[in-house]
Design a protein around this motif. Structure first.
Motif, PDB file in Angstrom:
ATOM      1  N   VAL A  28     122.466  -9.422 139.989  1.00 58.07           N
ATOM      2  CA  VAL A  28     123.781  -9.636 139.103  1.00 58.07           C
ATOM      3  C   VAL A  28     123.744  -8.635 138.121  1.00 58.07           C
ATOM      4  CG1 VAL A  28     123.950 -12.015 139.650  1.00 58.07           C
ATOM      5  CG2 VAL A  28     122.599 -11.348 137.724  1.00 58.07           C
ATOM      6  N   GLN A  29     122.499  -8.142 137.869  1.00 54.42           N
ATOM      7  CA  GLN A  29     122.321  -7.140 136.652  1.00 54.42           C
ATOM      8  C   GLN A  29     122.484  -5.558 137.061  1.00 54.42           C
ATOM      9  OE1 GLN A  29     118.818  -7.839 134.462  1.00 54.42           O
ATOM     10  NE2 GLN A  29     119.684  -9.274 133.333  1.00 54.42           N
ATOM     11  N   ASN A  30     122.811  -5.443 138.500  1.00 54.20           N
ATOM     12  CA  ASN A  30     123.064  -4.209 138.993  1.00 54.20           C
ATOM     13  C   ASN A  30     123.767  -2.963 138.157  1.00 54.20           C
ATOM     14  OD1 ASN A  30     123.665  -1.861 140.512  1.00 54.20           O
ATOM     15  ND2 ASN A  30     123.998  -2.900 142.448  1.00 54.20           N
ATOM     16  N   PRO A  31     123.267  -2.042 137.728  1.00 61.86           N
ATOM     17  CA  PRO A  31     123.882  -1.060 136.845  1.00 61.86           C
ATOM     18  C   PRO A  31     124.994  -0.541 137.302  1.00 61.86           C
ATOM     19  CG  PRO A  31     121.579  -0.679 137.017  1.00 61.86           C
ATOM     20  CD  PRO A  31     121.807  -1.609 138.011  1.00 61.86           C
ATOM     21  N   GLN A  32     125.222  -0.585 138.679  1.00 62.70           N
ATOM     22  CA  GLN A  32     126.393   0.111 139.225  1.00 62.70           C
ATOM     23  C   GLN A  32     127.670  -0.840 139.416  1.00 62.70           C
ATOM     24  OE1 GLN A  32     125.146   1.074 143.377  1.00 62.70           O
ATOM     25  NE2 GLN A  32     124.294   3.161 142.642  1.00 62.70           N
ATOM     26  N   LYS A  33     127.239  -2.131 138.998  1.00 63.53           N
ATOM     27  CA  LYS A  33     128.009  -3.258 138.992  1.00 63.53           C
ATOM     28  C   LYS A  33     128.716  -3.426 137.530  1.00 63.53           C
ATOM     29  CE  LYS A  33     126.670  -5.280 143.315  1.00 63.53           C
ATOM     30  NZ  LYS A  33     127.597  -5.122 144.320  1.00 63.53           N
ATOM     31  N   THR A  34     127.809  -3.418 136.822  1.00 60.26           N
ATOM     32  CA  THR A  34     127.957  -3.887 135.265  1.00 60.26           C
ATOM     33  C   THR A  34     128.420  -2.690 134.231  1.00 60.26           C
ATOM     34  OG1 THR A  34     125.591  -3.794 134.985  1.00 60.26           O
ATOM     35  CG2 THR A  34     126.754  -5.728 135.750  1.00 60.26           C
ATOM     36  N   ASP A  35     128.829  -1.406 134.864  1.00 61.43           N
ATOM     37  CA  ASP A  35     128.915  -0.372 133.856  1.00 61.43           C
ATOM     38  C   ASP A  35     127.634   0.112 133.287  1.00 61.43           C
ATOM     39  OD1 ASP A  35     130.447   1.735 132.790  1.00 61.43           O
ATOM     40  OD2 ASP A  35     131.288   0.468 131.321  1.00 61.43           O
TER      41      ASP A  35
END
Length: 474
Positions: A28-35
């Motif tokens: 859920v903390q994936n940088p690609q998904k969380t800007d």
């Protein structure tokens, strides 16, 4: 349109307690998904080491309470919240996710909110610690928790002017896949109807057919040797192939245009679909989305948004999605309440009459001999003075009988039997009466709220004023 799903996080086969929680948090903390982590918010924990903190809190809970669960122990809960594409900004979605987590856990559990923007629909992943901040209790996934999350989510969305799901389904496809499947099916149907309408205009050739489709708002594009169509309001294009439907491929349409084949439309003559009653939920949400301007501000100033959220939840849960149905059900509930109220009042009135009549009969019987003696004494003043109380009781009872037109007095026993029957009927009616009263109050409140937000009150007042003016003019 926001949807939710609550999932407990267990230890599982082939993974330890540590990996069970760290795997989901890493996802859920994936940088690609969380800007690049900008859309991650934490409460009472550090999002970078939340997995370690949750495990530490679990050990503190065991030390404080001595309670130890087996391998099925829940370490944390994963709450997913999705929004309709284009309706909300990532920052606003993250804020609403934090509000949902805080209100659902009552601020007693640490959580992180990760807003993903890699899909068409912005969505939140909320991970909250199963262990409370005081280490004295754990969150238990109670019966009906899914419904509770949805109700709270709907309330928050309404309070903030965002749409909700009208008829949520407890199980099924993911929101993204559900949305995609609906788009495919609906767009193809729309395109087939548009082609039918274009063919009715007898285009000279295939290029003329495409121009007619463009004139209807359909976007036509060509890639390689094939054409694709995109219906108005849709993001994805559909290729003019057999997948569009039998008789709607490019080759089949060209054959129709040169007279080699006869076209069989989806609908022989495209008839306008019967107009369905517009859902109240849609109407109200359109008012909310009309949005943040002067009109919205005037409405919000004079109305409690929390009360409106309760109203929306009531409409959804009771499937009152048509104003006519709401009005009919409100009228029926009011009539039922009035009917039961009238029954109870009639029973109470008769019971009072029986009590008074019973008293008169008893008094009449007790004083009869005194009154007979008084009459034999020629209505002597001296005798009356000595027995005035009994004589007055007797005369009062006789007067009551005359007023009731009673020629034959009922027995006290029959009156007691009737009284007992009425008491039983009254008690039986009271349970239905209370239920009918509560239902009527709820429906009247909900209908009044709907009338207010939709402006029906003003319309009714305008009609009333117009009628009065006409009557005065006459």
């Amino acid at each position: 349109m926001a949807t939710t799903r609550l999932m407990p996080l267990h230890t599982g086969k082939g993974r330890t307690v540590g990996t069970a929680i760290s795997d989901i948090i890493d996802y859920v903390q994936n940088p690609q998904k969380t800007d690049n982590g900008r859309l991650i918010t934490s409460y009472q924990c550090d999002s970078r080491i939340a997995d370690a903190e949750f495990l530490f809190n679990k050990r503190q809970y065991i030390a404080a309470t001595g309670r130890v669960r087996g391998e099925d122990d829940v370490i944390a809960y994963h709450l997913r919240q999705s929004f309709v594409p284009g309706e909300i900004t990532p920052e606003e979605a993250n804020r609403l996710g934090c509000e949902l987590a805080r209100r659902f856990t009552k601020g007693k559990h640490a959580f992180i909110v990760c807003t993903h923007i890699d899909k068409k629909h912005i969505h939140n992943h909320i991970i909250f610690d199963a262990t409370a901040l005081d280490y004295q209790r754990k969150f238990r996934n109670f019966w009906g928790s899914t419904r509770a999350v949805r109700r709270l989510n709907d309330t928050i969305c309404i309070e903030n002017g965002y749409s909700i799901v009208e008829n949520p389904k407890p199980h099924g496809k993911s929101y993204n896949k559900w949305l995609g499947d609906r788009a495919k099916q609906s767009q193809r149907e729309t395109l087939r109807v548009m082609i039918d309408q274009a063919l009715e205009q007898k285009p000279a050739d295939f290029d003329a057919l495409l121009k007619l489709l463009e004139g209807m708002g359909c976007e036509v594009s060509r890639r390689g040797k094939s054409y694709s169509l995109k219906a108005p309001g849709w993001d994805n294009a559909a290729r003019m192939s057999k997948k569009l439907g039998k008789g709607y491929s490019e080759a089949e349409l060209r054959a129709v245009l040169v007279g080699e084949k006869e076209h069989t439309p989806t609908r022989a003559t495209p008839q306008p679909e019967p107009k369905q009653a517009v859902s109240l939920m849609v109407d109200i949400q359109e008012k909310l989305r009309a949005g943040k301007g002067a009109g919205y501000q005037r409405w919000a100033t004079g109305f409690n948004l929390k009360q409106m959220a309760q109203t929306m939840n009531y409409l959804s849960e009771h499937k009152l999605l048509d104003y006519k149905v709401l009005s009919e059900k409100t009228a029926a509930a009011t009539a039922r309440y009035n009917e039961l109220s009238a029954q109870i009042k009639a029973a109470e009135k008769r019971m009072t009459e029986i009590a008074v009549l019973r008293t008169h009969i008893i008094n009449y019987a007790k004083t009869r001999e005194v009154y007979v003696a008084y009459r034999k004494a020629g209505y002597s003043k001296k005798f009356r003075a000595e027995h005035e109380a009994d004589i007055l009781l007797h005369q009062t009872a006789k007067k009551a009988f005359d007023e009731l037109g009673m020629k034959k007095l009922p027995t006290v026993k029959s009156l007691q039997t009737e009284y007992a029957e009425l008491m039983a009927q009254k008690k039986a009616a009271y349970s239905g009466y209370r239920k009918a009263r509560d239902e009527m109050k709820e429906l009247l409140t909900v209908k009044a709220n709907v009338d207010r937000i939709m402006g029906y009150e003003e319309e009714k007042q305008t009609e009333k004023d117009h009628t009065q003016e006409q009557s005065q003019g006459r």
